[in-house]
Design a protein around this motif. Structure first.
Motif, mmCIF file in Angstrom:
data_model
loop_
_atom_site.group_PDB
_atom_site.id
_atom_site.type_symbol
_atom_site.label_atom_id
_atom_site.label_comp_id
_atom_site.label_asym_id
_atom_site.label_seq_id
_atom_site.Cartn_x
_atom_site.Cartn_y
_atom_site.Cartn_z
ATOM 1 N N ILE A 113 0.856 -1.070 -0.029
ATOM 2 C CA ILE A 113 -0.013 0.247 -0.108
ATOM 3 C C ILE A 113 0.677 1.173 -0.004
ATOM 4 C CG2 ILE A 113 -1.738 1.318 1.339
ATOM 5 C CD1 ILE A 113 -2.568 -1.381 2.709
ATOM 6 N N ILE A 114 0.568 2.116 -0.992
ATOM 7 C CA ILE A 114 1.316 3.423 -0.880
ATOM 8 C C ILE A 114 0.038 4.556 -0.225
ATOM 9 C CG2 ILE A 114 2.271 5.206 -2.218
ATOM 10 C CD1 ILE A 114 3.831 3.191 -3.495
ATOM 11 N N TYR A 115 -0.051 4.949 0.959
ATOM 12 C CA TYR A 115 -0.717 5.839 1.483
ATOM 13 C C TYR A 115 -0.680 7.336 1.213
ATOM 14 C CZ TYR A 115 -3.375 7.100 5.717
ATOM 15 O OH TYR A 115 -4.393 7.747 6.701
ATOM 16 N N LEU A 116 -1.412 7.928 0.695
ATOM 17 C CA LEU A 116 -1.104 9.288 0.153
ATOM 18 C C LEU A 116 -2.099 9.974 1.038
ATOM 19 C CD1 LEU A 116 -0.679 8.869 -3.662
ATOM 20 C CD2 LEU A 116 1.091 9.120 -1.846
ATOM 21 N N VAL A 117 -1.403 11.127 1.790
ATOM 22 C CA VAL A 117 -2.165 12.187 2.754
ATOM 23 C C VAL A 117 -1.746 13.366 2.123
ATOM 24 C CG1 VAL A 117 -2.811 12.839 5.011
ATOM 25 C CG2 VAL A 117 -2.054 10.702 4.594
ATOM 26 N N ILE A 118 -2.742 13.757 0.970
ATOM 27 C CA ILE A 118 -2.220 14.974 0.121
ATOM 28 C C ILE A 118 -3.470 15.551 -0.112
ATOM 29 C CG2 ILE A 118 -1.329 15.527 -1.934
ATOM 30 C CD1 ILE A 118 0.560 13.186 -2.182
ATOM 31 N N GLN A 119 -3.734 16.807 -0.083
ATOM 32 C CA GLN A 119 -4.731 17.502 -0.425
ATOM 33 C C GLN A 119 -5.174 17.452 -1.890
ATOM 34 O OE1 GLN A 119 -4.569 21.410 1.833
ATOM 35 N NE2 GLN A 119 -5.279 20.327 3.434
ATOM 36 N N GLY A 120 -6.256 17.916 -2.059
ATOM 37 C CA GLY A 120 -6.716 18.056 -3.525
ATOM 38 C C GLY A 120 -8.254 17.517 -3.590
ATOM 39 N N GLU A 121 -8.685 17.580 -4.816
ATOM 40 C CA GLU A 121 -10.064 17.155 -5.175
ATOM 41 C C GLU A 121 -10.133 16.806 -6.429
ATOM 42 O OE1 GLU A 121 -11.998 21.379 -6.033
ATOM 43 O OE2 GLU A 121 -11.441 21.049 -4.068
ATOM 44 N N GLY A 122 -11.100 15.644 -6.650
ATOM 45 C CA GLY A 122 -11.261 15.000 -8.038
ATOM 46 C C GLY A 122 -10.382 14.096 -8.485
ATOM 47 N N ASN A 123 -9.657 14.898 -9.535
ATOM 48 C CA ASN A 123 -8.595 14.244 -10.262
ATOM 49 C C ASN A 123 -7.288 14.870 -9.921
ATOM 50 O OD1 ASN A 123 -7.058 12.521 -12.043
ATOM 51 N ND2 ASN A 123 -7.846 13.762 -13.929
ATOM 52 N N ASN A 124 -7.206 15.672 -9.073
ATOM 53 C CA ASN A 124 -5.790 16.451 -8.733
ATOM 54 C C ASN A 124 -5.614 16.200 -7.503
ATOM 55 O OD1 ASN A 124 -5.733 18.131 -11.355
ATOM 56 N ND2 ASN A 124 -7.884 18.689 -10.715
ATOM 57 N N ILE A 125 -4.190 16.570 -7.115
ATOM 58 C CA ILE A 125 -3.368 16.772 -5.942
ATOM 59 C C ILE A 125 -3.170 18.231 -5.792
ATOM 60 C CG2 ILE A 125 -3.159 14.319 -5.598
ATOM 61 C CD1 ILE A 125 -0.160 14.982 -6.118
#
Length: 186
Positions: free
Chosen positions: A69-81
């Protein structure tokens, strides 16, 4: 997950040089303590930092094959970070890691709403080789996905089929899955 399988967590922060113990770090420590699930935690504040961290994992860590698992805690929405107020599409991210995520599951915390069309999800999976992308359709709104993330990760100890894992997650935590709108693209 067995004891030689890891979670690689990458958290977007305002300044990667500043060391802070975030809620994410505490939750990963709790997973390690309670369930023996090992993780690697890194921060990034730019797209270059994200790329460098994942490339270091790919090319320098001899245990990379064990990271399920690569766990990404990154803001963004839809198809974007969003990193440091710059937006990057998942297509751009896919092209950065073309063919490098074979068999991995990319899981986004609900800091970012994950809302992909079938074509966008399939493009990402095809280009990167990832097994699945998961995340949440509901915005952060002061309720983090951390408890559901931990439950999701712990189910990998028992089985490997991601669809069955998600079904079990919904059975055990239906209300929370519904509230946060858990999503899986595979």
């Amino acid at each position: 997950m067995d004891s030689d399988t890891f979670i690689f967590c990458l958290e977007a922060v305002p300044d990667a040089e500043t060391v802070n113990t975030t809620e994410v770090v505490k939750n990963l420590e709790q997973l390690a303590f309670d369930q023996g699930i090992t993780s690697i935690y890194k921060t990034c504040d730019t797209i270059e930092g994200l790329e460098d961290s994942l490339n270091a994992l790919l090319y320098e860590d001899h245990n990379f094959k064990n990271y399920e698992i690569i766990y990404l805690v990154i803001q963004g929405e839809g198809n974007n970070i969003c990193l440091n107020e710059y937006y990057y599409s998942l297509e751009e991210i896919a092209e950065l890691f073309e063919g490098k995520m074979k068999g991995k599951i990319l899981h986004f915390a609900n800091a970012k709403v994950l809302d992909l069309s079938e074509e966008e999800a399939q493009y990402f999976l095809d280009i990167t080789g990832a097994r699945a992308i998961s995340g949440y359709g509901a915005a952060f709104n002061k309720l983090t996905s951390s408890n559901l993330d931990k439950a999701f990760f712990s189910l990998f100890e028992e089985q490997d089929n991601v669809v069955e894992i998600v079904e079990e997650l919904h059975q055990k935590y239906y209300a929370l899955c519904k509230l946060l709108d858990f999503r899986l693209y595979y």
